[in-house]
Motif scaffolding. Structure first.
Motif, mmCIF file in Angstrom:
data_model
loop_
_atom_site.group_PDB
_atom_site.id
_atom_site.type_symbol
_atom_site.label_atom_id
_atom_site.label_comp_id
_atom_site.label_asym_id
_atom_site.label_seq_id
_atom_site.Cartn_x
_atom_site.Cartn_y
_atom_site.Cartn_z
ATOM 1 N N VAL A 244 46.086 65.326 -53.820
ATOM 2 C CA VAL A 244 46.593 64.497 -52.198
ATOM 3 C C VAL A 244 45.282 63.953 -52.192
ATOM 4 C CG1 VAL A 244 48.617 65.961 -52.111
ATOM 5 C CG2 VAL A 244 46.409 66.659 -51.365
ATOM 6 N N SER A 245 45.738 62.772 -51.137
ATOM 7 C CA SER A 245 44.420 62.144 -50.757
ATOM 8 C C SER A 245 43.540 63.069 -49.722
ATOM 9 C CB SER A 245 44.693 61.483 -50.014
ATOM 10 O OG SER A 245 45.882 61.184 -49.151
ATOM 11 N N MET A 246 42.122 62.966 -49.691
ATOM 12 C CA MET A 246 41.852 63.456 -48.113
ATOM 13 C C MET A 246 40.889 62.397 -48.070
ATOM 14 S SD MET A 246 39.574 67.035 -47.819
ATOM 15 C CE MET A 246 37.865 66.543 -48.373
ATOM 16 N N VAL A 247 40.379 62.519 -46.751
ATOM 17 C CA VAL A 247 39.062 61.718 -46.017
ATOM 18 C C VAL A 247 38.194 61.822 -44.934
ATOM 19 C CG1 VAL A 247 38.582 59.210 -44.818
ATOM 20 C CG2 VAL A 247 41.136 59.047 -46.917
ATOM 21 N N VAL A 248 36.868 62.446 -45.077
ATOM 22 C CA VAL A 248 36.429 62.582 -44.671
ATOM 23 C C VAL A 248 35.294 62.109 -43.667
ATOM 24 C CG1 VAL A 248 34.398 64.285 -43.778
ATOM 25 C CG2 VAL A 248 35.971 64.784 -45.950
ATOM 26 N N ILE B 182 32.470 56.136 -50.935
ATOM 27 C CA ILE B 182 31.799 56.671 -51.617
ATOM 28 C C ILE B 182 33.598 57.920 -52.306
ATOM 29 C CG2 ILE B 182 30.479 58.423 -52.976
ATOM 30 C CD1 ILE B 182 29.488 55.850 -52.820
ATOM 31 N N ARG B 183 33.828 57.960 -53.502
ATOM 32 C CA ARG B 183 34.573 58.332 -53.605
ATOM 33 C C ARG B 183 34.417 59.706 -54.606
ATOM 34 N NH1 ARG B 183 40.264 55.271 -55.594
ATOM 35 N NH2 ARG B 183 41.127 57.256 -55.374
ATOM 36 N N GLU B 184 34.603 60.656 -53.779
ATOM 37 C CA GLU B 184 33.877 62.070 -54.715
ATOM 38 C C GLU B 184 35.206 63.030 -56.194
ATOM 39 O OE1 GLU B 184 32.014 65.344 -56.935
ATOM 40 O OE2 GLU B 184 31.270 63.815 -55.418
ATOM 41 N N PHE C 4 32.399 72.126 -49.002
ATOM 42 C CA PHE C 4 31.666 71.478 -50.110
ATOM 43 C C PHE C 4 31.037 70.327 -48.679
ATOM 44 C CE2 PHE C 4 36.100 71.169 -48.126
ATOM 45 C CZ PHE C 4 36.235 69.867 -47.082
ATOM 46 N N TYR C 5 30.278 71.094 -48.077
ATOM 47 C CA TYR C 5 29.665 70.286 -46.488
ATOM 48 C C TYR C 5 28.693 69.539 -47.375
ATOM 49 C CZ TYR C 5 27.250 70.345 -42.437
ATOM 50 O OH TYR C 5 26.216 69.136 -41.160
ATOM 51 N N ASP C 6 27.817 70.460 -48.599
ATOM 52 C CA ASP C 6 26.437 69.237 -49.432
ATOM 53 C C ASP C 6 27.807 67.600 -49.569
ATOM 54 O OD1 ASP C 6 25.197 70.758 -48.934
ATOM 55 O OD2 ASP C 6 25.528 72.076 -50.396
ATOM 56 N N LEU C 7 28.644 67.867 -49.568
ATOM 57 C CA LEU C 7 29.226 66.201 -50.556
ATOM 58 C C LEU C 7 29.404 65.022 -48.864
ATOM 59 C CD1 LEU C 7 32.083 67.743 -52.926
ATOM 60 C CD2 LEU C 7 29.344 67.086 -53.035
ATOM 61 N N LYS D 298 22.391 64.736 -50.746
ATOM 62 C CA LYS D 298 21.358 65.367 -51.134
ATOM 63 C C LYS D 298 22.593 66.465 -52.539
ATOM 64 C CE LYS D 298 20.398 66.861 -46.354
ATOM 65 N NZ LYS D 298 20.158 66.865 -45.758
ATOM 66 N N LYS D 299 23.131 66.580 -52.627
ATOM 67 C CA LYS D 299 24.141 67.152 -54.036
ATOM 68 C C LYS D 299 25.178 66.787 -54.290
ATOM 69 C CE LYS D 299 25.602 71.448 -55.036
ATOM 70 N NZ LYS D 299 25.415 73.078 -54.574
ATOM 71 N N GLN D 300 25.621 66.754 -55.096
ATOM 72 C CA GLN D 300 26.815 65.502 -55.783
ATOM 73 C C GLN D 300 27.197 66.499 -57.144
ATOM 74 O OE1 GLN D 300 26.649 61.450 -55.626
ATOM 75 N NE2 GLN D 300 25.025 61.092 -54.934
#
Length: 234
Positions: free
Chosen positions: A156-160, A170-172, A202-205, A209-211
């Motif tokens: 499912v979709s998630m948007v932050v 950006i799409r992760e 997944f805060y670093d995303l 800094k972190k991917q």
């Protein structure tokens, strides 16, 4: 569960979006206001009363069944017939009307926040399952939508969006489960806690800094209700 105030429904859906039972802090009453609109009104009223940083879990039940025509001022599907035969013959535009109504009302809620509040707020939007098979659209098949273990049922979709999210647009590709929200929201609120079981932050995303490209967690049991909007004012 640590919730100081609750208002909404107690099940995954309502039998009638314009005639349903509203539960507010243990007290029930009959609501004849369109459910998506009423829930939005309650959220607006609650946030307006807050004087300290707050957390809002906005668990809309839309666009859950029963398929229906949402109020025409909330969508672009037009004035469709509302008899059961018409809806059953072609439920897609009715489903889309409820989906657009949800989008419209979410916009109304966000617009109700002051510029200062929005500048210090983060929004996490997530679905809990795929589209009902009667209204599934290409590339998803009806047998591979909601209720299945195929991509159309569980992916499912998630948007932050909001403060601290630097990767705009950006799409992760990392796999995230809704249970990962617990530890992540703790990080957002600067709460020092050990890793919660089955919850990986997944805060670093939010930044560059972190991917990580590997899976953050396996698919786990999802939270109930169709669409979740978690809004954290910092």
């Amino acid at each position: 569960m640590g919730v100081d105030y609750y208002a909404g429904i107690l099940n995954g859906g309502v039998p009638d979006y314009n005639n349903w039972t509203l539960y507010e802090n243990g007290t029930s009453s009959l609501s004849t206001e369109y459910a998506t609109t009423k829930l939005t009104d309650l959220a607006i009223d609650w946030t307006a009363q807050q004087t300290k940083p707050w957390f809002l879990w906005m668990a809309y039940n839309a666009p859950h069944t029963p398929f229906h025509l949402a109020p025409t001022d909330l969508h672009s599907q037009g004035s469709l017939p509302t008899d059961d035969a018409s809806i059953n013959a072609n439920p897609l535009p009715y489903y889309l009307s409820a989906l657009e109504a949800l989008d419209t009302e979410m916009g109304r809620f966000l617009s109700s926040l002051s510029a200062e509040e929005r500048a210090n707020t983060i929004i996490i939007f997530i679905g809990d399952n795929g589209t009902p098979n009667k209204v599934a659209q290409f590339p998803y098949e009806k047998t591979k939508a909601k209720g299945s273990l195929y991509q159309g049922g569980i992916n499912v979709s998630m948007v932050v969006s909001g403060v601290g999210v630097d990767r705009i647009g950006i799409r992760e590709t990392a796999l995230i489960s809704s249970t990962d929200l617990y530890t992540t929201i703790g990080n957002i609120a600067s709460v020092t806690t050990t890793e919660i079981y089955n919850s990986t932050s997944f805060y670093d995303l939010f930044t560059d800094k972190k991917q990580p490209k590997e899976n953050l967690s396996i698919q786990k049991k999802k939270m109930c209700t169709l669409l979740e909007v978690l809004i954290i004012n910092t």
